[in-house]
Structures are given as structure tokens and as C-alpha cells.
Design a protein around this motif. Structure first.
Motif, PDB file in Angstrom:
ATOM      1  N   PHE A  27      28.546 -18.201  -7.781  1.00  0.00           N
ATOM      2  CA  PHE A  27      28.990 -18.180  -6.394  1.00  0.00           C
ATOM      3  C   PHE A  27      27.914 -17.614  -5.489  1.00  0.00           C
ATOM      4  CE2 PHE A  27      30.134 -13.939  -7.723  1.00  0.00           C
ATOM      5  CZ  PHE A  27      30.123 -13.147  -6.579  1.00  0.00           C
ATOM      6  N   ALA A  28      27.975 -18.030  -4.244  1.00  0.00           N
ATOM      7  CA  ALA A  28      27.060 -17.539  -3.223  1.00  0.00           C
ATOM      8  C   ALA A  28      27.875 -17.182  -1.993  1.00  0.00           C
ATOM      9  CB  ALA A  28      26.025 -18.614  -2.871  1.00  0.00           C
ATOM     10  N   LEU A  29      27.608 -16.015  -1.457  1.00  0.00           N
ATOM     11  CA  LEU A  29      28.233 -15.555  -0.220  1.00  0.00           C
ATOM     12  C   LEU A  29      27.159 -15.536   0.860  1.00  0.00           C
ATOM     13  CD1 LEU A  29      30.179 -12.585  -1.778  1.00  0.00           C
ATOM     14  CD2 LEU A  29      31.215 -14.593  -0.716  1.00  0.00           C
ATOM     15  N   THR A  30      27.502 -16.064   2.026  1.00  0.00           N
ATOM     16  CA  THR A  30      26.572 -16.053   3.146  1.00  0.00           C
ATOM     17  C   THR A  30      27.239 -15.400   4.341  1.00  0.00           C
ATOM     18  OG1 THR A  30      25.612 -18.133   2.363  1.00  0.00           O
ATOM     19  CG2 THR A  30      25.104 -17.470   4.634  1.00  0.00           C
ATOM     20  N   PRO A  31      26.776 -14.205   4.720  1.00  0.00           N
ATOM     21  CA  PRO A  31      27.323 -13.585   5.924  1.00  0.00           C
ATOM     22  C   PRO A  31      26.764 -14.300   7.149  1.00  0.00           C
ATOM     23  CG  PRO A  31      25.652 -12.165   4.934  1.00  0.00           C
ATOM     24  CD  PRO A  31      25.810 -13.357   4.051  1.00  0.00           C
ATOM     25  N   MET A  32      27.631 -14.680   8.046  1.00  0.00           N
ATOM     26  CA  MET A  32      27.225 -15.406   9.248  1.00  0.00           C
ATOM     27  C   MET A  32      27.221 -14.440  10.434  1.00  0.00           C
ATOM     28  SD  MET A  32      26.914 -18.327   7.780  1.00  0.00           S
ATOM     29  CE  MET A  32      26.718 -19.490   9.109  1.00  0.00           C
ATOM     30  N   GLY A  33      26.271 -14.643  11.337  1.00  0.00           N
ATOM     31  CA  GLY A  33      26.221 -13.845  12.548  1.00  0.00           C
ATOM     32  C   GLY A  33      25.636 -12.464  12.357  1.00  0.00           C
ATOM     33  N   VAL A  34      24.829 -12.275  11.320  1.00  0.00           N
ATOM     34  CA  VAL A  34      24.239 -10.962  11.070  1.00  0.00           C
ATOM     35  C   VAL A  34      22.714 -10.985  11.168  1.00  0.00           C
ATOM     36  CG1 VAL A  34      26.180 -10.171   9.676  1.00  0.00           C
ATOM     37  CG2 VAL A  34      24.229 -11.259   8.569  1.00  0.00           C
ATOM     38  N   GLU A  35      22.164 -12.097  11.560  1.00  0.00           N
ATOM     39  CA  GLU A  35      20.732 -12.292  11.717  1.00  0.00           C
ATOM     40  C   GLU A  35      19.978 -11.977  10.428  1.00  0.00           C
ATOM     41  OE1 GLU A  35      19.263 -10.736  15.394  1.00  0.00           O
ATOM     42  OE2 GLU A  35      21.075 -11.337  16.455  1.00  0.00           O
ATOM     43  N   GLU A  36      19.089 -10.999  10.434  1.00  0.00           N
ATOM     44  CA  GLU A  36      18.225 -10.771   9.279  1.00  0.00           C
ATOM     45  C   GLU A  36      18.734  -9.721   8.305  1.00  0.00           C
ATOM     46  OE1 GLU A  36      14.164 -10.252  10.427  1.00  0.00           O
ATOM     47  OE2 GLU A  36      14.221 -11.931  11.801  1.00  0.00           O
ATOM     48  N   ASN A  37      19.908  -9.198   8.498  1.00  0.00           N
ATOM     49  CA  ASN A  37      20.443  -8.154   7.635  1.00  0.00           C
ATOM     50  C   ASN A  37      21.248  -8.699   6.467  1.00  0.00           C
ATOM     51  OD1 ASN A  37      19.361  -6.120   9.263  1.00  0.00           O
ATOM     52  ND2 ASN A  37      21.123  -6.172  10.616  1.00  0.00           N
ATOM     53  N   VAL A  38      20.965  -9.909   6.052  1.00  0.00           N
ATOM     54  CA  VAL A  38      21.741 -10.563   4.996  1.00  0.00           C
ATOM     55  C   VAL A  38      21.692  -9.758   3.695  1.00  0.00           C
ATOM     56  CG1 VAL A  38      21.909 -12.640   3.579  1.00  0.00           C
ATOM     57  CG2 VAL A  38      21.508 -12.831   6.033  1.00  0.00           C
ATOM     58  N   ALA A  39      20.544  -9.271   3.312  1.00  0.00           N
ATOM     59  CA  ALA A  39      20.413  -8.556   2.038  1.00  0.00           C
ATOM     60  C   ALA A  39      21.307  -7.326   1.990  1.00  0.00           C
ATOM     61  CB  ALA A  39      18.958  -8.169   1.792  1.00  0.00           C
ATOM     62  N   ASP A  40      21.464  -6.630   3.110  1.00  0.00           N
ATOM     63  CA  ASP A  40      22.336  -5.456   3.134  1.00  0.00           C
ATOM     64  C   ASP A  40      23.780  -5.836   2.814  1.00  0.00           C
ATOM     65  OD1 ASP A  40      20.191  -3.855   3.867  1.00  0.00           O
ATOM     66  OD2 ASP A  40      20.636  -3.998   6.007  1.00  0.00           O
ATOM     67  N   HIS A  41      24.220  -6.967   3.335  1.00  0.00           N
ATOM     68  CA  HIS A  41      25.589  -7.424   3.105  1.00  0.00           C
ATOM     69  C   HIS A  41      25.774  -7.921   1.669  1.00  0.00           C
ATOM     70  CE1 HIS A  41      25.205  -7.414   7.430  1.00  0.00           C
ATOM     71  NE2 HIS A  41      26.522  -7.439   7.519  1.00  0.00           N
ATOM     72  N   ILE A  42      24.804  -8.648   1.173  1.00  0.00           N
ATOM     73  CA  ILE A  42      24.903  -9.204  -0.173  1.00  0.00           C
ATOM     74  C   ILE A  42      24.791  -8.108  -1.226  1.00  0.00           C
ATOM     75  CG2 ILE A  42      23.847 -10.811  -1.820  1.00  0.00           C
ATOM     76  CD1 ILE A  42      25.456 -12.059   0.578  1.00  0.00           C
ATOM     77  N   ALA A  43      24.037  -7.072  -0.942  1.00  0.00           N
ATOM     78  CA  ALA A  43      23.916  -5.953  -1.886  1.00  0.00           C
ATOM     79  C   ALA A  43      25.277  -5.339  -2.184  1.00  0.00           C
ATOM     80  CB  ALA A  43      22.952  -4.905  -1.333  1.00  0.00           C
ATOM     81  N   ASP A  44      26.128  -5.237  -1.173  1.00  0.00           N
ATOM     82  CA  ASP A  44      27.474  -4.707  -1.397  1.00  0.00           C
ATOM     83  C   ASP A  44      28.245  -5.587  -2.375  1.00  0.00           C
ATOM     84  OD1 ASP A  44      26.952  -2.674   0.428  1.00  0.00           O
ATOM     85  OD2 ASP A  44      27.985  -3.663   2.084  1.00  0.00           O
ATOM     86  N   ALA A  45      28.120  -6.891  -2.231  1.00  0.00           N
ATOM     87  CA  ALA A  45      28.833  -7.824  -3.109  1.00  0.00           C
ATOM     88  C   ALA A  45      28.300  -7.763  -4.531  1.00  0.00           C
ATOM     89  CB  ALA A  45      28.716  -9.245  -2.553  1.00  0.00           C
ATOM     90  N   VAL A  46      26.994  -7.745  -4.686  1.00  0.00           N
ATOM     91  CA  VAL A  46      26.399  -7.713  -6.023  1.00  0.00           C
ATOM     92  C   VAL A  46      26.741  -6.395  -6.726  1.00  0.00           C
ATOM     93  CG1 VAL A  46      24.228  -7.740  -7.316  1.00  0.00           C
ATOM     94  CG2 VAL A  46      24.596  -9.380  -5.462  1.00  0.00           C
ATOM     95  N   LYS A  47      26.806  -5.321  -5.980  1.00  0.00           N
ATOM     96  CA  LYS A  47      27.196  -4.038  -6.570  1.00  0.00           C
ATOM     97  C   LYS A  47      28.604  -4.122  -7.159  1.00  0.00           C
ATOM     98  CE  LYS A  47      27.583   0.850  -5.531  1.00  0.00           C
ATOM     99  NZ  LYS A  47      27.479   1.909  -4.551  1.00  0.00           N
ATOM    100  N   ILE A  48      29.512  -4.763  -6.463  1.00  0.00           N
ATOM    101  CA  ILE A  48      30.876  -4.940  -6.971  1.00  0.00           C
ATOM    102  C   ILE A  48      30.869  -5.746  -8.255  1.00  0.00           C
ATOM    103  CG2 ILE A  48      33.060  -6.151  -6.487  1.00  0.00           C
ATOM    104  CD1 ILE A  48      32.676  -5.151  -3.547  1.00  0.00           C
TER     105      ILE A  48
END
Length: 99
Positions: free
Chosen positions: A5-26
Motif C-alpha cells: 500500500f501507498a499513502l499520499t498526503p495531499m495539500g502538505v507540499e514538501e512535508n510528505v516524509a514527515d506524514h509517511i514516517a508516522d504511518a511506517v512507524k505504525i
């Protein structure tokens, strides 16, 4: 069961890695076999436990992003033990000639 699976946060500009890190940690804290690469996170387990982890990962991203897109691909192969590594082992046996 193997889920990619892939999650893509929309509307966060260049901070994607910060958002995805939370998901991968889970995913990693779930204790289920998993692997992440530059495109997908893969997780192995039974239907309910894998989907619960995907849901919690998506919710973690959604908590910080105004919109989230989820792409999910499932391989339901009842006879394949440990598909996260088993599928690669099958491929490698076909690529590498035996002596």
C-alpha cells in the motif's frame, strides 16, 4: 496475505516524509512482517490484522493532512508461506541457475 500500500498526503507540499514516517512507524510497531521502499509499504499477515494496520496508518496520515490517497494491492495466496520473502525466493530460484 500480502498487502502493498501507498499513502499520499495531499495539500502538505514538501512535508510528505514527515506524514509517511508516522504511518511506517505504525506498520513497524505492528510486529507483522513488513518492508518499505520508495513506492510502497508491504505487510504480511491475515486479512483482519493487516487491514487494521493499514487503517491505523491511513488515520495517522489523515490526522495531519487535509486529504489522503490510498493505493492498495493485495496478493491472496493461501498456499504461499511467508509471501513477503517467499515470492522473492521463487523468483531468485528461476534467475539463478543451480549447480
Amino acid at each position: 496475505m500480502l498487502i502493498a500500500f501507498a499513502l499520499t498526503p495531499m495539500g502538505v507540499e514538501e512535508n510528505v516524509a514527515d506524514h509517511i514516517a508516522d504511518a511506517v512507524k505504525i506498520v513497524r510497531e505492528s510486529g507483522l512482517p513488513n518492508r518499505s521502499d520508495s513506492m510502497y509499504t508491504m505487510i504480511e499477515g491475515d486479512w483482519d490484522e493487516v487491514m487494521d494496520v493499514v487503517k491505523r496508518a491511513a488515520e495517522a496520515v489523515a490526522a495531519k493532512a487535509p486529504r489522503v490517497q490510498l493505493v492498495l494491492k493485495a496478493d491472496l495466496w493461501p498456499g504461499m508461506p511467508h509471501p513477503l520473502d517467499g515470492k522473492i525466493e521463487l523468483l531468485e530460484r528461476r534467475i539463478t541457475p543451480t549447480a
